[in-house]
Design an enzyme around this catalytic site. Structure first.
Site, PDB file in Angstrom:
ATOM      1  CG  LEU A  67      -2.017  -0.993   1.382  1.00 63.22           C
ATOM      2  CD1 LEU A  67      -2.717  -0.815   2.729  1.00 63.22           C
ATOM      3  CD2 LEU A  67      -3.017  -0.869   0.248  1.00 63.22           C
ATOM      4  CG  ASP A  68       0.583   4.313  -2.936  1.00 61.96           C
ATOM      5  OD1 ASP A  68       1.434   3.518  -3.375  1.00 61.96           O
ATOM      6  OD2 ASP A  68      -0.265   4.876  -3.656  1.00 61.96           O
ATOM      7  NE  ARG A  69       5.832   8.045   5.096  1.00 64.11           N
ATOM      8  CZ  ARG A  69       6.846   8.866   5.316  1.00 64.11           C
ATOM      9  NH1 ARG A  69       7.612   9.232   4.293  1.00 64.11           N
ATOM     10  NH2 ARG A  69       7.096   9.318   6.523  1.00 64.11           N
ATOM     11  NE  ARG A 115      -1.948   8.647  -4.743  1.00 66.98           N
ATOM     12  CZ  ARG A 115      -0.693   8.760  -4.326  1.00 66.98           C
ATOM     13  NH1 ARG A 115      -0.015   7.685  -3.952  1.00 66.98           N
ATOM     14  NH2 ARG A 115      -0.120   9.949  -4.287  1.00 66.98           N
TER      15      ARG A 115
END
Length: 317
Positions: free
Chosen positions: A145-147, A248
């Site tokens: 997962l993105d930060r 996104r």
């Protein structure tokens, strides 16, 4: 396995058990030589100091069951074992675990914590879990997962589970669902975004993704969950493919940037959300359905944090 790195560094002989068959030698050594920096591991591989069955191998060599791996003495001056992580962080991640058995951990990752160290970060979720579960020698991230994205993250405790889940992720066995707060009024009829994505790495090292015909196929399914007038919409996003930053970029491509997205978002919209207290990326992996090796199914949902819920509570429907 035999031997682990010790203060009296000496030659180590590691015999490969069947569960590690097919794993690359570099990944195998990173797993076995806990605390030894990756730079040192790749250095001894490049120099040919690591031998398999008495012969030189390349970093991409895939191990066979029964292989005998010789690891040269490691100079302790080159070791860079990370300091123990702050107790508060460890307690926060322990509390975030929503499921655990002998082979798998699933946690509700908080926003702002990276899944692994690197790019200037000395630690991430995986490093913290290795401190929390020192007896789990094979801990590996199943996916990422993105930060700044929160939500359900799978970490395998056994290599057999890692292989199983990777196979399911390559097919359509794993159902991952996200919630996102996006700008404007998302029309009910807009149910999917099918736009190819190309990943670029800028000179600074930052990764950026764009929609282009030269990219890889990417499909995201969307569903309206809640409207806040014409100002914002809470949507569910289900990525059918698994491209970097897919949700996104697809949200922006559809004309509805995600709140708090510093890379692909709309700064005016994000600023209005921040003024309501929403100082985070509003993307949360809330739902997960996973087929298990025994034929069962794991079905989990993860709640949003207080920042998310309080911010949405201030929006007018």
């Amino acid at each position: 396995m035999t031997n682990t790195p010790s203060q009296a560094s000496s030659v180590q002989m590691l015999e490969v058990s069947p569960e590690f068959a097919g794993q690359r030698i570099d990944n195998f050594l990173r797993n076995q030589l806990k605390g030894v920096p990756k730079t040192l591991i790749y250095r001894i591989l490049r120099k040919g100091e690591v031998r398999v069955n008495k012969g030189r191998i390349k970093p991409e060599y895939k191990l066979q069951a029964g292989d005998l791996v010789r690891v040269p003495p490691l100079r302790l001056a080159e070791r860079d074992e990370p300091a123990p992580l702050a107790q508060g962080l460890l307690e926060r991640l322990e509390a975030a675990i929503v499921y655990e058995d002998k082979a798998l951990i699933v946690l509700n990752k908080p926003a702002g914590i990276a899944v692994h160290g690197g790019s200037g970060l000395s630690y991430g979720v995986i490093e913290a879990l290795r401190q929390l579960r020192p007896d789990a020698k094979e801990l590996e991230l199943v996916h990422r997962l993105d930060r700044d994205t929160s939500g359900l993250l799978m970490v395998a405790k056994k290599r057999s589970m890692l292989r199983h889940l990777h196979q399911e992720l390559r097919g359509d066995g794993v159902d991952k669902r996200y919630m996102a707060l996006v700008r404007g009024r998302w029309e009910t009829g807009k149910k999917q975004v099918n736009a190819p994505l190309l990943k670029n790495t800028l000179r600074s090292g930052e990764r950026m993704v764009e929609v282009t015909d030269e990219g890889k196929e990417a499909l995201t399914l969307f569903r309206v969950l809640r409207r806040f007038g014409d100002f914002a919409t809470l949507v569910e996003a289900r990525p059918v493919t698994g491209r970097t930053h897919q949700i996104r970029v697809h949200a922006r491509y559809a004309g509805h940037a995600i709140a708090g997205d510093s890379k692909y978002g709309d700064e005016d919209f994000s600023r209005e959300i921040r003024e309501l207290g929403g100082k985070r990326l509003f993307l949360h992996a809330y739902g997960l359905k996973v087929p298990l090796p025994d034929g069962g199914e794991l079905n989990l949902e993860a709640p949003v944090d207080e920042v998310w819920s309080q911010t949405l509570g201030k929006l007018v429907e």
